[in-house]
Design an enzyme around this catalytic site. Structure first.
Site: not given
Ligand code: PGA
Length: 248
Positions: A9-11, A93, A95, A165, A171, A211
């Site tokens: 997941n490159w965000k 997700h 976020e 997650e 993160g 992580s």
């Protein structure tokens, strides 16, 4: 042993040049039989597809709109993603849930539109730190699964992958221990069994995210119900990502 799924997941990271360099290196060096997915930012999807489109690597987006088309300035539709080579879309997700207010009901609509347009989906679920401390982890996971997958047929559920997650592990450098992750994954599988039957539960791929790096991946993969990983920051570095991808 069944192959793992390792997803990047490159965000909101990577330039066009960086995405191309990563994709060439991945194509040259990937040596495992694990399944790989790359969730790239929208403008980079086509470039990644040009390099990896003929491989088995699943190219995906990090979100899509819940409608197939219409006056939604700034949004991207599932048909458009399919058209540029996406095979899968990441939905729900944390976020997106926390920073963009996405609810389980909205995520449910997005999953349905993605599946209708021939995209697999990776559904993210997970509890916050406060919810875990209050002993609410299982009820939170249960309602996320039930509400996000509401109305899906048995065939639809086969095209869904779940990524567990825990929000407190994303993160932060704090990974769930293999035992904590296994406990949650076993609960998720049991919930799928209750909702969609034993077969669906056995077939469901459940990834851990939060992580994950090249040092802790193998110990997580030893757990029975962990079928792979969704990797954020460690997926930005091709060497680290290759090491995770080649783990088993
Ligand atoms: P992280 O992110 O690996 O940087 O914790 C994971 C994710 O957000 O999917």
């Amino acid at each position: 042993m069944k192959p793992l799924i390792i997803a990047a997941n490159w965000k909101m990271h990577k330039t066009l040049e960086e995405a191309e360099e990563f994709s060439w290196e991945l194509k040259r060096k990937l040596s495992s039989r694990n399944e790989i997915a790359i969730f790239a930012p929208y403008p980079l999807i086509l470039a990644v597809h040009r390099i990896l489109g003929k491989t088995k690597i699943l190219i995906g987006a990090q979100n899509c709109h819940q409608e197939e088309l219409g006056p939604f300035t700034g949004e991207v539709s599932a048909p458009a993603l399919k058209n540029v080579g996406c095979k899968i879309v990441l939905l729900g997700h944390s976020e997106r849930r926390q920073l963009f207010g996405e609810s389980n009901a909205l995520i449910n609509k997005k999953i349905k539109v993605a599946l209708k347009n021939g995209l697999k989906t990776m559904l993210c679920i997970g509890e916050t730190d406060v919810q875990r401390k209050k002993g609410r982890t299982f009820p939170v996971l249960e309602s996320q699964i039930r509400e996000c997958l509401a109305g899906l047929s048995d065939m639809d559920v086969k095209k869904v992958i779940i990524a567990y997650e825990p929000v407190w592990a994303i993160g932060t450098g704090i990974t769930a221990t293999p035992a904590q992750a296994q406990e949650a994954h076993a609960f998720i599988r049991k919930t799928i069994s209750n909702l969609f039957g034993k077969n669906a539960a056995l077939q469901m791929r459940i990834l851990y995210g939060g992580s994950v790096n090249e040092k802790n991946a193998s110990s997580l993969f030893k757990e029975r119900d962990i079928d792979g990983a969704l990797v954020g920051s460690a997926s930005l570095d091709i060497q680290k990502f290759l090491r995770i991808s080649n783990a088993h």
